[in-house]
Design an enzyme around this catalytic site. Structure first.
Site, PDB file in Angstrom:
ATOM      1  N   ASP A  31     -20.665  29.248  -0.560  1.00 22.34           N
ATOM      2  CA  ASP A  31     -19.851  28.653   0.513  1.00 22.34           C
ATOM      3  C   ASP A  31     -18.581  28.062  -0.101  1.00 22.34           C
ATOM      4  OD1 ASP A  31     -19.193  27.895   3.079  1.00 22.34           O
ATOM      5  OD2 ASP A  31     -20.923  26.592   3.396  1.00 22.34           O
TER       6      ASP A  31
ATOM      7  N   HIS B  53     -10.437  27.397   2.898  1.00 20.69           N
ATOM      8  CA  HIS B  53     -11.466  27.500   3.939  1.00 20.69           C
ATOM      9  C   HIS B  53     -11.326  28.821   4.705  1.00 20.69           C
ATOM     10  CE1 HIS B  53     -14.400  26.366   6.837  1.00 20.69           C
ATOM     11  NE2 HIS B  53     -13.526  26.439   7.816  1.00 20.69           N
TER      12      HIS B  53
ATOM     13  N   THR C 180     -25.200  21.949   6.523  1.00 13.80           N
ATOM     14  CA  THR C 180     -25.238  23.421   6.513  1.00 13.80           C
ATOM     15  C   THR C 180     -26.178  23.907   5.414  1.00 13.80           C
ATOM     16  OG1 THR C 180     -22.956  23.480   7.289  1.00 13.80           O
ATOM     17  CG2 THR C 180     -23.770  25.477   6.210  1.00 13.80           C
TER      18      THR C 180
ATOM     19  N   LYS D  28     -25.298  30.462  12.055  1.00 19.52           N
ATOM     20  CA  LYS D  28     -25.384  28.992  12.162  1.00 19.52           C
ATOM     21  C   LYS D  28     -24.628  28.512  13.394  1.00 19.52           C
ATOM     22  CE  LYS D  28     -22.291  26.133  10.015  1.00 19.52           C
ATOM     23  NZ  LYS D  28     -21.563  25.541   8.877  1.00 19.52           N
TER      24      LYS D  28
ATOM     25  N   THR E   7     -21.267  17.139   4.436  1.00 18.66           N
ATOM     26  CA  THR E   7     -22.469  16.306   4.649  1.00 18.66           C
ATOM     27  C   THR E   7     -23.729  16.935   4.054  1.00 18.66           C
ATOM     28  OG1 THR E   7     -22.960  17.418   6.725  1.00 18.66           O
ATOM     29  CG2 THR E   7     -21.560  15.456   6.845  1.00 18.66           C
TER      30      THR E   7
ATOM     31  N   GLY F 280       0.792  -1.227   0.000  1.00 18.06           N
ATOM     32  CA  GLY F 280       0.000   0.000   0.000  1.00 18.06           C
ATOM     33  C   GLY F 280       0.824   1.277   0.000  1.00 18.06           C
TER      34      GLY F 280
HETATM   35  C1  R5P Z   1     -17.969  25.687   7.410  1.00 20.55           C
HETATM   36  O1  R5P Z   1     -17.316  26.509   8.027  1.00 20.55           O
HETATM   37  C2  R5P Z   1     -17.839  25.478   5.928  1.00 20.55           C
HETATM   38  O2  R5P Z   1     -17.692  26.673   5.232  1.00 20.55           O
HETATM   39  C3  R5P Z   1     -19.005  24.704   5.389  1.00 20.55           C
HETATM   40  O3  R5P Z   1     -20.195  25.471   5.552  1.00 20.55           O
HETATM   41  C4  R5P Z   1     -19.208  23.401   6.120  1.00 20.55           C
HETATM   42  O4  R5P Z   1     -17.970  22.825   6.412  1.00 20.55           O
HETATM   43  C5  R5P Z   1     -20.035  22.451   5.302  1.00 20.55           C
HETATM   44  O5  R5P Z   1     -20.107  21.214   5.959  1.00 20.55           O
HETATM   45  P1  R5P Z   1     -21.431  20.352   5.922  1.00 20.55           P
HETATM   46  O6  R5P Z   1     -21.829  20.216   4.491  1.00 20.55           O
HETATM   47  O7  R5P Z   1     -21.004  19.037   6.535  1.00 20.55           O
HETATM   48  O8  R5P Z   1     -22.443  21.047   6.759  1.00 20.55           O
END
Ligand code: R5P
Length: 313
Positions: free
Chosen positions: A219, A130, A227, A193, A224, A38
Site C-alpha cells: 500500500d 497516493h 485498512t 474494501k 490509522t 509561531g
Molecule cells: C487508501 O486509499 C490508502 O491507500 C490507504 O489504504 C489508507 O489511506 C490507509 O489508511 P488507514 O491506515 O487509516 O486505514
C-alpha cells in the site's frame, strides 16, 4: 557537483543527512525555526546564487507546519538567486483529497501543487504518490519514484518466501501491487474494501487465491492502520499461511500502534523513512528501510541532466 546544494526542513532531517552521505556532500546550512508567535522564520546561511538546490521535506504530520516550512524555504531560495529549486517530497501529504468525490469538497492535492509552484519550485521529486495522476496537477516536471525496489531487495535477502501472493488492500493500490507482483514473479490478489468513516474500513470481498499462501500486502500509506488490520484478518480467515505488509509511508496516526499491536496475525510491517518513525511509535514488528540511496541517486541524475527512468523500474 560544486553547483549542487541540499537543504532540509524540520520534517525529514535524518533522511536528508543520509542522502548527503550517499552523495558525499555536506548538507547546506539553513536556519528553519519560529518567531515567538509561531510564524516560520528561515535564513539560508550560505551563498546559493546560481546553485541547483534540492530541499528535502516530507509534508507529513504536522502537515501544515511542514508544508509551510517548505514554501517559506523556497521563497528564501528564490530571492537568494538559486538557479533551480527542486522540492524533494518523499511523502507528499494532502494527496488523498485528489478529486471531487462528494459535493462541496476541496481538491487539496491540486491546491498544494499550485502553492509549491507559486512559492518557487522548478521541479518536484517525490515517491509513491497516493495517485499517480497527481503528477498532472503540476505544470513543472515531476519525477515520481517507487519504493518497490527497496522492499523487493529486503524481502529477497531476508525472507525468501515461497508461494508468494501480493495483495492490494483496496482498488487504489492495485497498480502498485501489480508492479510488485511482476517484479518478484508472485501472484496477485485484490481486496474490495469499503471506507465506513475516515478512520474505519471493512473488507467486503477478496479477489484471487490466497489460501495456503505467504502474503505481502502492498500500500502507499498507513494512517490509522484500519485498512491493514481488516485486510490481515480477512486474509487469515481466507486461509493465508502468513501475512506481512510493505507500506511506503508510515504516517501511523491515532490508534495505529495499538491496532498493529492487536493485529497478532501480522508478522511484519515494513515501511520506509519517508516519514520519521518517532521513538514512541517503534514496535518490534515494524521495520524501517531507508530510501536515501534511491532519492540520492535521483538527485544526482537530475543534477547531471541524466535519465532517471531506470529508477522507476
Ligand atoms: C487508501 O486509499 C490508502 O491507500 C490507504 O489504504 C489508507 O489511506 C490507509 O489508511 P488507514 O491506515 O487509516 O486505514
Amino acid at each position: 557537483m560544486d553547483k549542487l546544494a541540499i537543504l532540509s526542513g524540520n520534517a525529514t532531517p535524518d533522511l536528508a543527512r543520509k542522502i548527503c552521505e550517499y552523495l558525499k556532500i555536506k548538507l547546506s546550512d539553513a536556519f528553519v525555526g519560529r518567531f515567538s508567535e509561531g510564524e516560520i522564520r528561515v535564513k539560508i546561511n550560505e551563498n546559493v546564487r546560481g546553485k541547483d538546490v534540492f530541499i528535502v521535506q516530507s509534508t507529513c504530520p504536522p502537515s501544515n507546519d511542514n508544508l509551510m516550512e517548505l514554501l517559506v524555504m523556497m521563497d528564501a531560495l528564490k530571492r537568494s538567486s538559486a538557479n533551480r529549486i527542486t522540492a524533494v517530497i518523499p511523502y507528499f501529504g494532502y494527496a488523498r483529497q485528489d478529486r471531487k468525490d462528494q459535493p462541496r469538497v476541496p481538491i487539496t492535492a491540486k491546491l498544494v501543487a499550485n502553492l509549491l509552484t507559486v512559492a518557487g519550485a522548478n521541479r518536484i521529486l517525490t515517491m509513491d504518490l497516493h495517485a499517480g495522476q497527481i503528477q498532472g496537477f503540476f505544470d513543472i516536471p515531476v519525477d515520481h519514484l517507487f519504493a518497490v525496489g527497496v522492499f523487493k531487495d529486503y524481502f529477497a535477502s531476508n525472507q525468501q518466501l515461497k508461494d508468494l501472493v501480493i495483495v492490494s488492500p483496496d482498488v487504489g493500490s492495485i497498480k502498485m501491487a501489480r508492479a510488485y507482483a511482476k517484479r518478484v514473479g508472485a501472484g496477485l490478489a485484490i481486496i474490495d474494501k469499503r471506507r465506513l468513516t475516515p478512520e474505519s474500513t471493512e473488507v467486503v470481498h477478496i479477489m484471487g487465491d490466497v489460501e495456503g499462501k505467504n502474503i505481502i500486502i502492498v500500500d502507499d500509506l498507513i494512517a490509522t492502520g484500519s485498512t491493514l488490520n481488516e485486510a490481515v484478518e480477512a486474509l487469515k480467515k481466507a486461509g493465508a499461511k502468513s501475512v506481512r505488509a510493505a507500506i511506503s509511508h508510515g504516517i501511523l496516526t491515532g490508534a495505529a500502534i495499538q491496532n498493529i499491536d492487536k493485529c497478532k496475525h501480522l508478522e511484519e510491517l515494513v515501511i520506509t523513512d519517508s516519514i520519521p518513525l518517532d521513538k514512541a511509535k517503534q514496535h518490534a514488528r515494524i521495520k524501517v528501510l531507508t530510501v536515501a540511496e534511491l532519492l540520492g541517486e535521483a538527485i544526482k541524475r537530475i543534477h547531471n541532466e541524466e535519465s532517471v527512468s531506470s529508477l522507476f523500474d
